[in-house]
Every structure is written in structure tokens, then in C-alpha cells.
Design an enzyme around this catalytic site. Structure first.
Site, PDB file in Angstrom:
ATOM      1  N   LYS A  93       0.866  -1.188   0.000  1.00  0.00           N
ATOM      2  CA  LYS A  93       0.000   0.000   0.000  1.00  0.00           C
ATOM      3  C   LYS A  93       0.893   1.226   0.000  1.00  0.00           C
ATOM      4  CE  LYS A  93      -3.951   2.104   0.461  1.00  0.00           C
ATOM      5  NZ  LYS A  93      -3.629   2.778  -0.810  1.00  0.00           N
ATOM      6  N   GLN A 114       7.313   3.741   3.771  1.00  0.00           N
ATOM      7  CA  GLN A 114       5.891   3.400   3.834  1.00  0.00           C
ATOM      8  C   GLN A 114       5.660   2.142   4.671  1.00  0.00           C
ATOM      9  OE1 GLN A 114       3.797   5.485   1.562  1.00  0.00           O
ATOM     10  NE2 GLN A 114       2.195   4.832   2.960  1.00  0.00           N
ATOM     11  N   LYS A 117       5.625   3.220   8.285  1.00  0.00           N
ATOM     12  CA  LYS A 117       4.473   4.113   8.510  1.00  0.00           C
ATOM     13  C   LYS A 117       3.183   3.298   8.586  1.00  0.00           C
ATOM     14  CE  LYS A 117       4.410   7.430   5.677  1.00  0.00           C
ATOM     15  NZ  LYS A 117       4.269   8.560   4.784  1.00  0.00           N
ATOM     16  N   LYS A 129       5.287   1.749  -3.174  1.00  0.00           N
ATOM     17  CA  LYS A 129       5.253   3.108  -3.734  1.00  0.00           C
ATOM     18  C   LYS A 129       5.485   3.008  -5.226  1.00  0.00           C
ATOM     19  CE  LYS A 129       4.725   7.392  -2.398  1.00  0.00           C
ATOM     20  NZ  LYS A 129       3.954   7.943  -1.274  1.00  0.00           N
ATOM     21  N   ASP A 169      -0.164  10.783  -4.507  1.00  0.00           N
ATOM     22  CA  ASP A 169       1.004  11.400  -3.867  1.00  0.00           C
ATOM     23  C   ASP A 169       1.239  12.683  -4.660  1.00  0.00           C
ATOM     24  OD1 ASP A 169       3.283  10.865  -1.805  1.00  0.00           O
ATOM     25  OD2 ASP A 169       4.387  11.476  -3.577  1.00  0.00           O
ATOM     26  N   ASN A 243      -2.151  19.036  -1.630  1.00  0.00           N
ATOM     27  CA  ASN A 243      -3.166  18.355  -0.825  1.00  0.00           C
ATOM     28  C   ASN A 243      -2.842  18.375   0.670  1.00  0.00           C
ATOM     29  OD1 ASN A 243      -3.758  15.377   0.423  1.00  0.00           O
ATOM     30  ND2 ASN A 243      -5.509  16.220  -0.645  1.00  0.00           N
TER      31      ASN A 243
HETATM   32  P1  NDP Z   1       0.777  17.794  -4.140  1.00  0.00           P
HETATM   33  O1  NDP Z   1       1.234  17.463  -5.489  1.00  0.00           O
HETATM   34  O2  NDP Z   1      -0.687  17.970  -3.890  1.00  0.00           O
HETATM   35  O3  NDP Z   1       1.495  19.115  -3.616  1.00  0.00           O
HETATM   36  C1  NDP Z   1       2.889  19.212  -3.540  1.00  0.00           C
HETATM   37  C2  NDP Z   1       3.233  20.626  -3.126  1.00  0.00           C
HETATM   38  O4  NDP Z   1       4.630  20.713  -2.862  1.00  0.00           O
HETATM   39  C3  NDP Z   1       2.954  21.638  -4.235  1.00  0.00           C
HETATM   40  O5  NDP Z   1       2.614  22.872  -3.646  1.00  0.00           O
HETATM   41  C4  NDP Z   1       4.305  21.713  -4.949  1.00  0.00           C
HETATM   42  O6  NDP Z   1       4.504  22.907  -5.672  1.00  0.00           O
HETATM   43  C5  NDP Z   1       5.243  21.636  -3.766  1.00  0.00           C
HETATM   44  N1  NDP Z   1       6.552  21.124  -4.195  1.00  0.00           N
HETATM   45  C6  NDP Z   1       6.827  19.991  -4.899  1.00  0.00           C
HETATM   46  N2  NDP Z   1       8.143  19.865  -5.123  1.00  0.00           N
HETATM   47  C7  NDP Z   1       8.705  20.930  -4.542  1.00  0.00           C
HETATM   48  C8  NDP Z   1      10.034  21.374  -4.409  1.00  0.00           C
HETATM   49  N3  NDP Z   1      11.063  20.693  -4.946  1.00  0.00           N
HETATM   50  N4  NDP Z   1      10.255  22.519  -3.709  1.00  0.00           N
HETATM   51  C9  NDP Z   1       9.203  23.202  -3.161  1.00  0.00           C
HETATM   52  N5  NDP Z   1       7.932  22.825  -3.254  1.00  0.00           N
HETATM   53  C10 NDP Z   1       7.697  21.720  -3.942  1.00  0.00           C
HETATM   54  O7  NDP Z   1       1.376  16.660  -3.184  1.00  0.00           O
HETATM   55  P2  NDP Z   1       0.898  16.215  -1.739  1.00  0.00           P
HETATM   56  O8  NDP Z   1       0.435  17.381  -0.979  1.00  0.00           O
HETATM   57  O9  NDP Z   1       0.021  15.040  -1.885  1.00  0.00           O
HETATM   58  O10 NDP Z   1       2.280  15.679  -1.130  1.00  0.00           O
HETATM   59  C11 NDP Z   1       3.202  16.533  -0.440  1.00  0.00           C
HETATM   60  C12 NDP Z   1       4.125  15.675   0.408  1.00  0.00           C
HETATM   61  O11 NDP Z   1       3.350  14.906   1.342  1.00  0.00           O
HETATM   62  C13 NDP Z   1       4.963  14.654  -0.370  1.00  0.00           C
HETATM   63  O12 NDP Z   1       6.209  14.487   0.294  1.00  0.00           O
HETATM   64  C14 NDP Z   1       4.141  13.373  -0.231  1.00  0.00           C
HETATM   65  O13 NDP Z   1       4.934  12.219  -0.391  1.00  0.00           O
HETATM   66  C15 NDP Z   1       3.650  13.533   1.195  1.00  0.00           C
HETATM   67  N6  NDP Z   1       2.474  12.736   1.541  1.00  0.00           N
HETATM   68  C16 NDP Z   1       1.298  12.863   0.853  1.00  0.00           C
HETATM   69  C17 NDP Z   1       0.192  12.138   1.242  1.00  0.00           C
HETATM   70  C18 NDP Z   1      -1.133  12.331   0.611  1.00  0.00           C
HETATM   71  O14 NDP Z   1      -2.121  11.777   1.132  1.00  0.00           O
HETATM   72  N7  NDP Z   1      -1.271  13.096  -0.456  1.00  0.00           N
HETATM   73  C19 NDP Z   1       0.273  11.145   2.331  1.00  0.00           C
HETATM   74  C20 NDP Z   1       1.542  11.147   3.042  1.00  0.00           C
HETATM   75  C21 NDP Z   1       2.596  11.893   2.618  1.00  0.00           C
HETATM   76  P3  NDP Z   1       4.314  22.916  -7.268  1.00  0.00           P
HETATM   77  O15 NDP Z   1       2.832  22.857  -7.481  1.00  0.00           O
HETATM   78  O16 NDP Z   1       4.941  24.194  -7.690  1.00  0.00           O
HETATM   79  O17 NDP Z   1       5.038  21.704  -7.794  1.00  0.00           O
END
Ligand code: NDP
Length: 448
Positions: A93, A114, A117, A129, A169, A243
Site C-alpha cells: 500500500k 511506507q 508508517k 510506492k 502522492d 493536498n
Molecule cells: P501535491 O502534489 O498535492 O502538492 C505538492 C506541493 O509541494 C505543491 O505545492 C508543490 O509545488 C510543492 N513542491 C513539490 N516539489 C517541490 C520542491 N522541490 N520545492 C518546493 N515545493 C515543492 O502533493 P501532496 O500534498 O500530496 O504531497 C506533499 C508531500 O506529502 C509529499 O512528500 C508526499 O509524499 C507527502 N504525503 C502525501 C500524502 C497524501 O495523502 N497526499 C500522504 C503522506 C505523505 P508545485 O505545485 O509548484 O510543484
């Protein structure tokens, strides 16, 4: 790299030779190995059963090509992966990431993390993943659909509701999960809970979208309570605006905090009056625009180019919710020097090893991602349960279960930190609590 336990040291050194070019993966393994050393003392059964050697090798690593046609009729090819890391406690998962930085090392680090976690959630889920170096930015809706369909045309044969259940993700939200699910169903002629994060009209769970951000705040609230404080009146900086970041913002605000800065990969916005959730959500989630445009909508906000500068904004609480290694040692020092009392990770491995050491040694409240961001996968687990039951629970029911799970994860991590002699060190506590359960299941199942 220094270890006190000889078994840990040997396995890490062997891996460092074999995986020399996989720096994120080695970083994740180092963090876990360093933290679990106290749990290995007096337990020769782990070495006898080859637990660490087996844990650092994925059970299966699938590399495949995704060919698709863009709007100009040009053939495009991306590289894609699914890493089925560990199935000791349940079906694989873990999410799918679409981002140009995706490579084998990043997918392996995420799959490895993961595993622990998912173990912490206390739900029966193994670790996996996947993803691709496809860049969703600037692509039309039809291009996204064609890519997702081509991706699933290979992936479908490796997954299943009792085998491997992917989710979202970075770069994969409800739209992408919908296209992936549609293609799986078309190929297999099977309507099952093979993905989580689905739309609410076809088996998705209420509160899944909010779960990682909300869960992060529930966990952080427990951390703050250990110092007899809470979110109320605190200044919070959140990196990212995707997200996880958006729903951490919403929950932290509802608990009384003021969110003064947020970012995307182009830069960050600051407003000491507090950023507006509805304006930010519409801008980023609905309109998919860049963060600097927030300043056109709210005149008190200012935009600053570049990502790392966000950690120079003085705050009480930092919630890194963007990506791996976004906080280096220098940023960590700046945060602590500016009075930050709590860093709780929403993104996966957002702090470098040096930054993490600095947070721990400075004595501030610090939580590693595998504990504090487990709410997303936990709620995916709840989505799987609802799909199996063919029932849908209310938002309040799912949210209440999520809150309970996050409290339990905090307690498990805190209790383990005390049991192994590092009271309050959640890096040690979370890693040991996650590790022991997986290790015991592996021993019970024999050498497989
Ligand atoms: P999204 O794609 O929804 O959002 C990612 C955000 O991070 C965007 O604002 C993006 O900006 C920014 N970002 C990405 N790369 C960079 C970078 N190199 N420097 C600065 N900002 C950056 O992803 P999520 O919110 O789903 O995921 C964010 C983190 O949380 C990840 O590490 C993911 O693995 C982790 N996560 C997510 C889960 C989920 O349920 N969604 C669960 C557990 C962990 P831009 O739009 O400009 O790229």
C-alpha cells in the site's frame, strides 16, 4: 556513517556499496537503522533471521515504459516504477508520484518508509510506492488522461485489492486516481477497491482528501499537549500548497493557529495577518494556479521567490508539507534560532539527516514524517474497509477514526521512546514501534 550495533553497521555498509547511486534510499535506511539500534540490543533473533538484510530489499521492483501521445500528436515516453517493498503485515500500500524528479532511488526510499508508517497505523497494510518522471505541469486534461491510461495499461497486472493498492502522492490527486481507476476497470472488467483516494461517487471515502493534513494536526496537537500547550494563537509556517499543505492549513486554523506563510516550487507568500484558506484552496486546488497569484487576491500578502526562504520566516510551529530534503541544516538552525518550538513533518523525509539531528539535539518538539503524516494512508486503509463492506461511512465517523489512529500513533511512538531509553525522542520511538511489528511478522512467516 557511524553505528554502535555491529549487525546494523554490516548491513548498512553492504547496502551502501550495492546502492551507492541511490542517495535518498540510503538516507531513509540510515535514519531507520540509526533509530532502531536500541531495539536490536539483546535480540539476536533479528540477525539470525536476516531481518535487516531482507527489509532493505524490495520484494519486487517493477520498471516499465509509458508511451502516450500528446496534444500535438507527438509520441512521448516516460519511465515508470512500482516498488512492492514489504508485504509482511498486509497487501502493498502506498501512493503514486508524478514528478520529473522521480527515479528508482526516490521510489525505493518512499516504499521503504511506507512499510514502517503503515505498520504504525495498526492497520493491515504492507509498504509500496510507485510513480513516473512524467511532469503533469502544463499538461492538458486530455494529456493527463492519456498518460494515466497508458500507465495503468502496464500497472494493472501487478496490483489488486488483496495484492497492492496504490493511491495518490505528489502530482496524483482525485482527477488522476479517477482516470487510473477507470482504465483498471476497463481492462479487468472488475469494480474493486484497487486504488484509494477515489471519487466519492465510485467508492472513495469521505475525509480521505483531508486526511493527511488533518492527521498531521491531530498528531501535532498531541505533541504540543506534552508541553502543556496547543495550536491556539500560534504562528504556523507550512511549506507546499498541495493536498497535504492545504488541509493542514484548514485544520490548524480551526484549532486557533495563524498560518503566516505557504509555498509552491516557485516561491512563498507571507501574510502576518494570516493566510485565507478559501482563497488559497480555490487558487491551488480548483484553479491550479501559481502561488504568487495569491498576492493579486489578498493585498496584505507578499511573494518571495525561491523555496528555502520560507524557513527564515519566524514562527512557533513549522509544518513542512512539500517534498523530501526541503529543510537542510542551515534552515533547521534558522528555524530553531528564530524560536520555532515544534517541527512536525507532513511531507515524506522533508528534513535532511543533519537537519533532523539538529532538531532532536536542540530539544524542540520534532516528529518524523512516518509518524505524523500517517493519517493519509490510515484513511486509505479505512477506504479499503468501506469498499470491502460495500458501505460508506459519514465524514464524522471517518474523521473520528482518523483522530483516534493519530493519537494512538503518538502514544505508540512516545511509549517506545520511553521504553528504549530516549523519552520524548519520536524519531527513535516511531521507528522502533514501526519496525518491531514488521520484524515479528517476518519472523513468524519464515524465510520468504
Ligand atoms: P501535491 O502534489 O498535492 O502538492 C505538492 C506541493 O509541494 C505543491 O505545492 C508543490 O509545488 C510543492 N513542491 C513539490 N516539489 C517541490 C520542491 N522541490 N520545492 C518546493 N515545493 C515543492 O502533493 P501532496 O500534498 O500530496 O504531497 C506533499 C508531500 O506529502 C509529499 O512528500 C508526499 O509524499 C507527502 N504525503 C502525501 C500524502 C497524501 O495523502 N497526499 C500522504 C503522506 C505523505 P508545485 O505545485 O509548484 O510543484
Amino acid at each position: 556513517m557511524s553505528f554502535t550495533n555491529k549487525y546494523v553497521e554490516r548491513v548498512y555498509n553492504e547496502l551502501a556499496v550495492k546502492s551507492a547511486d541511490e542517495k535518498e534510499f540510503l538516507q531513509a535506511v540510515y535514519e531507520v537503522f540509526k533509530a532502531i539500534e536500541p531495539a536490536l540490543e539483546g535480540h539476536p533473533e533479528y540477525e539470525k533471521n536476516g531481518i535487516l538484510e531482507r527489509m532493505v530489499e524490495p520484494e519486487r521492483f517493477i520498471l516499465f515504459k509509458v508511451s502516450w501521445v500528446d496534444d500535438q500528436g507527438k509520441v512521448r515516453v516516460n519511465r515508470a516504477y512500482r516498488c512492492q517493498f514489504n508485504s509482511a503485515i498486509g497487501p502493498y500500500k502506498g501512493g503514486l508520484r508524478l514528478h520529473p524528479s522521480v527515479n528508482a532511488s526516490i521510489i525505493k526510499f518512499l516504499g521503504f518508509e511506507q512499510t514502517f508508517k503503515n505498520s504504525l497505523t495498526s492497520l493491515p497494510m504492507g509498504g509500496g510506492k510507485g510513480g513516473s518522471d512524467f511532469d503533469p505541469k502544463g499538461k492538458s486534461d486530455l494529456e493527463i488522461m492519456r498518460f494515466c491510461q497508458a500507465f495503468m495499461t502496464e500497472l494493472y497486472r501487478h496490483i489488486g485489492p488483496d495484492t497492492d493498492v496504490p493511491a495518490g502522492d505528489i502530482g496524483v490527486g482525485a482527477r488522476e486516481v479517477g482516470y487510473l481507476f477507470g482504465q483498471y476497470k476497463r481492462i479487468k472488467n472488475d469494480f474493486t477497491g484497487v486504488l484509494t483516494g477515489k471519487g466519492l461517487t465510485f467508492g472513495g471515502s469521505l475525509a480521505r482528501k483531508e486526511a493527511t493534513g488533518y492527521g498531521l494536526c491531530y498528531f501535532t496537537r498531541e505533541m504540543l499537549a506534552s508541553k502543556n500547550t496547543d495550536f491556539n494563537g500560534k504562528k504556523v509556517v507550512i511549506s507546499g500548497s498541495g493536498n497535504v499543505a492545504l488541509y493542514a492549513m484548514q485544520k490548524a486554523q480551526s484549532l486557533g493557529a495563524r498560518i503566516i506563510a505557504m509555498s509552491d516550487s516557485s516561491g512563498y507568500v507571507v501574510d502576518e495577518n494570516g493566510l485565507d484558506f478559501e482563497v488559497m484552496r480555490k487558487l491551488k486546488e480548483v484553479d491550479r494556479k501559481r502561488i504568487h497569484e495569491y498576492c493579486d487576491l489578498v493585498k496584505t500578502a507578499t511573494f518571495h521567490e525561491g523555496c528555502r526562504g520560507i524557513w527564515t520566516v519566524p514562527c512557533d510551529i513549522a509544518l513542512p508539507c512539500a517534498t523530501q530534503n526541503e529543510i537542510d541544516l542551515e534552515s533547521a538552525k534558522t528555524l530553531v534560532a528564530n524560536g520555532c518550538m515544534c517541527v512536525s513533518e507532513g511531507a515524506n523525509m522533508p528534513s535532511t539527516a543533519e537537519a533532523m539531528d539538529h532538531f532532536v539535539s536542540s530539544g524542540i518538539l520534532y516528529s518524523p514524517s512516518k509518524a505524523s503524516n500517517a493519517g493519509g494512508v490510515a484513511t486509505s486503509g479505512l477506504e479499503m474497509s468501506q469498499n470491502s463492506e460495500r458501505l460508506s461511512w459519514s465524514f464524522e465517523e471517518v474523521d473520528a477514526k482518523l483522530e483516534g489512529i493519530m493519537k494512538n500513533i503518538y502514544k505508540a511512538a512516545y511509549d517506545a521512546s520511553c521504553k528504549y531509553g530516549y523519552p520524548g525522542n519520536l524519531v527513535v520511538g516511531a521507528n522502533i514501534a514501526g519496525f518491531v511489528k514488521v520484524a515479528e511478522a517476518m519472523i513468524a512467516q519464515g524465510v520468504v
